[in-house]
Motif scaffolding. Structure first.
Motif, PDB file in Angstrom:
ATOM      1  N   ASN A   1      12.827 -35.033   9.755  1.00  0.00           N
ATOM      2  CA  ASN A   1      12.851 -35.393   8.341  1.00  0.00           C
ATOM      3  C   ASN A   1      11.861 -36.532   8.073  1.00  0.00           C
ATOM      4  OD1 ASN A   1      13.936 -35.287   5.677  1.00  0.00           O
ATOM      5  ND2 ASN A   1      15.127 -37.121   6.112  1.00  0.00           N
ATOM      6  N   HIS A   2      11.167 -36.487   6.945  1.00  0.00           N
ATOM      7  CA  HIS A   2      10.246 -37.568   6.614  1.00  0.00           C
ATOM      8  C   HIS A   2      10.279 -37.846   5.115  1.00  0.00           C
ATOM      9  CE1 HIS A   2       7.078 -35.142   4.615  1.00  0.00           C
ATOM     10  NE2 HIS A   2       7.439 -34.198   5.460  1.00  0.00           N
ATOM     11  N   PRO A   3       9.884 -39.058   4.709  1.00  0.00           N
ATOM     12  CA  PRO A   3       9.827 -39.354   3.273  1.00  0.00           C
ATOM     13  C   PRO A   3       8.907 -38.364   2.562  1.00  0.00           C
ATOM     14  CG  PRO A   3       9.598 -41.364   4.565  1.00  0.00           C
ATOM     15  CD  PRO A   3       9.532 -40.227   5.538  1.00  0.00           C
ATOM     16  N   GLN A   4       9.319 -37.890   1.408  1.00  0.00           N
ATOM     17  CA  GLN A   4       8.575 -36.827   0.742  1.00  0.00           C
ATOM     18  C   GLN A   4       7.173 -37.251   0.328  1.00  0.00           C
ATOM     19  OE1 GLN A   4       9.928 -33.870   0.812  1.00  0.00           O
ATOM     20  NE2 GLN A   4       8.077 -32.937   0.010  1.00  0.00           N
ATOM     21  N   GLU A   5       6.956 -38.550   0.146  1.00  0.00           N
ATOM     22  CA  GLU A   5       5.623 -38.994  -0.278  1.00  0.00           C
ATOM     23  C   GLU A   5       4.588 -38.863   0.843  1.00  0.00           C
ATOM     24  OE1 GLU A   5       8.053 -42.730   0.748  1.00  0.00           O
ATOM     25  OE2 GLU A   5       8.325 -40.842  -0.363  1.00  0.00           O
ATOM     26  N   LEU A   6       5.042 -38.698   2.075  1.00  0.00           N
ATOM     27  CA  LEU A   6       4.112 -38.511   3.187  1.00  0.00           C
ATOM     28  C   LEU A   6       3.717 -37.040   3.310  1.00  0.00           C
ATOM     29  CD1 LEU A   6       5.752 -40.670   6.011  1.00  0.00           C
ATOM     30  CD2 LEU A   6       3.924 -41.322   4.446  1.00  0.00           C
TER      31      LEU A   6
ATOM     32  N   SER B   1       9.757 -29.218   3.440  1.00  0.00           N
ATOM     33  CA  SER B   1      10.987 -29.533   2.711  1.00  0.00           C
ATOM     34  C   SER B   1      10.591 -29.958   1.296  1.00  0.00           C
ATOM     35  CB  SER B   1      11.752 -30.652   3.417  1.00  0.00           C
ATOM     36  OG  SER B   1      10.926 -31.796   3.555  1.00  0.00           O
ATOM     37  N   LYS B   2      11.573 -30.325   0.500  1.00  0.00           N
ATOM     38  CA  LYS B   2      11.304 -30.801  -0.866  1.00  0.00           C
ATOM     39  C   LYS B   2      12.358 -31.847  -1.200  1.00  0.00           C
ATOM     40  CE  LYS B   2      10.106 -28.986  -5.455  1.00  0.00           C
ATOM     41  NZ  LYS B   2      10.091 -27.762  -6.309  1.00  0.00           N
TER      42      LYS B   2
ATOM     43  N   GLY C   1       8.090 -42.833  11.510  1.00  0.00           N
ATOM     44  CA  GLY C   1       8.676 -42.687  10.174  1.00  0.00           C
ATOM     45  C   GLY C   1       9.580 -41.489  10.033  1.00  0.00           C
ATOM     46  N   ASN C   2       9.538 -40.550  10.984  1.00  0.00           N
ATOM     47  CA  ASN C   2      10.392 -39.371  10.925  1.00  0.00           C
ATOM     48  C   ASN C   2      11.769 -39.672  11.515  1.00  0.00           C
ATOM     49  OD1 ASN C   2       8.180 -38.078   9.903  1.00  0.00           O
ATOM     50  ND2 ASN C   2       8.199 -36.392  11.365  1.00  0.00           N
TER      51      ASN C   2
END
Length: 483
Positions: free
Chosen positions: A382-387, A420-421, A359-360
């Protein structure tokens, strides 16, 4: 006996008078000693202060307030970041209705784009700033001075700027994509240096549309793209002659085999594009004439396909180092750093696996030549913030044997970084380097931190807490041995 007592009394009185006479001298001597000691202490403190050298000046975007802040990095025994301050004269933006976009530096100046939520109909445009850092060139070296504070030189925020997203710096000149105006604005910081009291001169060039990416060849020719994945502008590239005052005439246009173009760069007189399928490139035309589209020979390089979605492999942006074009692509196990030797007649793909978690995806690629001669690439995971998961950056040695052939590029290490955010296109990690190549500085938006990293030991050396949400960061200048 009376005479002896009287004599003794006179001697005692005389002794008292002498002591009283000497007392002010003693006090005065002690006072002088105290002053001397204090002066010596102050001198030592002054010497201690003078040993704190300015390493560079950092500028970073605070997404929480939509401002650009600055602070000097100072070095004594350890690195220290002065208290960050908003640049003097920076316009007050609506943090809910406007976003700072890309930011670049050149000749001691910075340019940042501003995008609004109303398609450019509210207040979009740019802010042009003086870093306050002066470079004094001495041929084979430079001295750097940090005496002046940064300030805004000029800003243009209105409904006529076309809601920019991408910003580029080619040959030291800024180019800001005006998406809704189907063109881009040229701003040369050298003109400001030569005419510091005049209003800033810009030149609008026609070309590209909707979400423009841009490559400029030798300061003479602009290649601007259309983001369209379908319709009459699918895969279209507009070619325009670059002029100081702007140019409304597109010399000619040509079409790539696929659309959704989201990246362009020039290297070794070749222009590279990032469409939906792989990478396309052509020879740069340094004298674009109307009707020359038939002479454009577009070549295609496949990046394979995603094993699950079966979609063609692609990238979204480029950078360069010497004669190499660099980019990232893939996710998880297929994530990689790609390199192309643009000097070759037919550039072939060099692939460096990055081995990311499922997913990254790789993001934030930046390259530096260190003060010790190493050429390094930094890539964040980078990854989806919900993870909720640990976050990393990959450090790649581009030329392990220092022969200027990047065929042997390899990952040196993975480094754990702060969070990150991510919110859409915003809130990612970003990295920058001082001009000497001694330090890297990256932002950790989710923690409100900036991390300092030694490019000699390849280890983190200091963490700085800053207010807000630091995102894009730029370092200006380097440590001056004459500080």
């Amino acid at each position: 006996m009376g005479i002896l007592r009287l004599h003794h009394t006179k001697l005692s009185l005389l002794l008292v008078l002498v002591l009283l006479e000497l007392l002010p001298l003693k006090v005065q001597a002690e006072t002088k000693g105290l002053k001397k000691s204090k002066s010596h202490s102050q001198s030592n403190a002054s010497k201690s202060t003078s040993r704190k050298r300015t390493v560079c000046r950092l500028f970073f975007q605070d997404r929480a307030t939509q401002t650009v802040k600055w602070a000097d990095v100072r070095k004594a025994k350890t690195l220290r970041l002065e208290t960050p301050t908003v640049i003097d004269g920076f316009p007050e933006l609506d943090a809910k209705a406007q976003n700072l976009v890309q930011m670049e530096q050149s000749l001691g100046t910075l340019l940042v784009g501003v995008r609004d939520q109303e398609g450019g109909q509210d207040q979009s445009g740019w802010v042009f700033m003086d870093s306050g850092v002066k470079e004094e060139s001495h041929g084979n070296h430079s001295h750097w001075y940090f005496k002046k504070q940064p300030k805004v030189i000029e800003s243009r925020l209105d409904s006529a700027q076309g809601n920019p997203a991408h910003l580029y710096c080619y040959q030291g000149v800024f180019y800001l994509a005006n998406d809704r105006n189907s063109g881009y604005t040229r701003l040369d910081p050298q003109w400001y240096r030569d005419h510091s009291q005049a209003n800033i001169k810009t030149g609008f060039h026609r070309g590209g549309g909707n979400h423009i990416t841009l490559a400029v060849a030798a300061g003479k020719t602009g290649y601007s793209t259309w983001i369209d994945g379908g319709g009459p502008q699918k895969g279209m590239v507009d070619v325009t002659r670059i002029l100081p005052n702007g140019n409304e005439q597109i010399a000619y246009s040509f079409v790539l085999p696929s659309g959704a173009i989201h990246g362009a760069i020039v290297c070794e007189r070749k222009v590279f594009f990032a469409p939906a399928d792989g990478i396309c490139w052509c020879e740069a035309d340094l004298n674009p004439l109307p009707g020359s589209q038939s002479k454009v020979n577009v070549r295609h390089l496949s990046l394979g396909e995603d094993p699950e979605t079966k979609k063609a492999g692609r990238t979204g942006a480029f950078t360069s180092q010497r004669n190499y074009v660099l980019f990232v692509s893939g996710t998880g196990d297929t994530a990689r750093l790609g390199l192309l030797n643009a000097r070759l007649d037919e550039p072939a793909l060099i692939s460096v696996p990055l081995k990311m978690a499922e997913g990254n995806s790789p993001a934030g690629l930046e390259v530096v030549k260190t003060a010790w001669g190493k050429r390094l690439a930094f890539v964040f995971h980078n990854h989806p913030q919900e993870l909720e998961q640990n976050e990393y950056l990959s450090l790649i040695d581009l030329d392990p044997n220092a022969d200027l052939d990047f065929q042997d590029a390899r990952v040196l290490k993975q480094i754990k970084v702060g969070p990150s955010k991510v919110e859409g296109h915003y809130g990612h990690h970003a990295v920058t380097f001082d001009q000497a190549g001694r330090y890297a500085f990256w932002t950790e938006p989710g923690a409100g931190m900036i991390q300092a990293f030694s490019l000699k030991s390849l280890e983190p050396v200091e963490s700085f807490t800053v207010s807000g949400t630091p995102t894009k960061v730029i370092a200006v200048g380097q440590q001056d041995r004459r500080d």
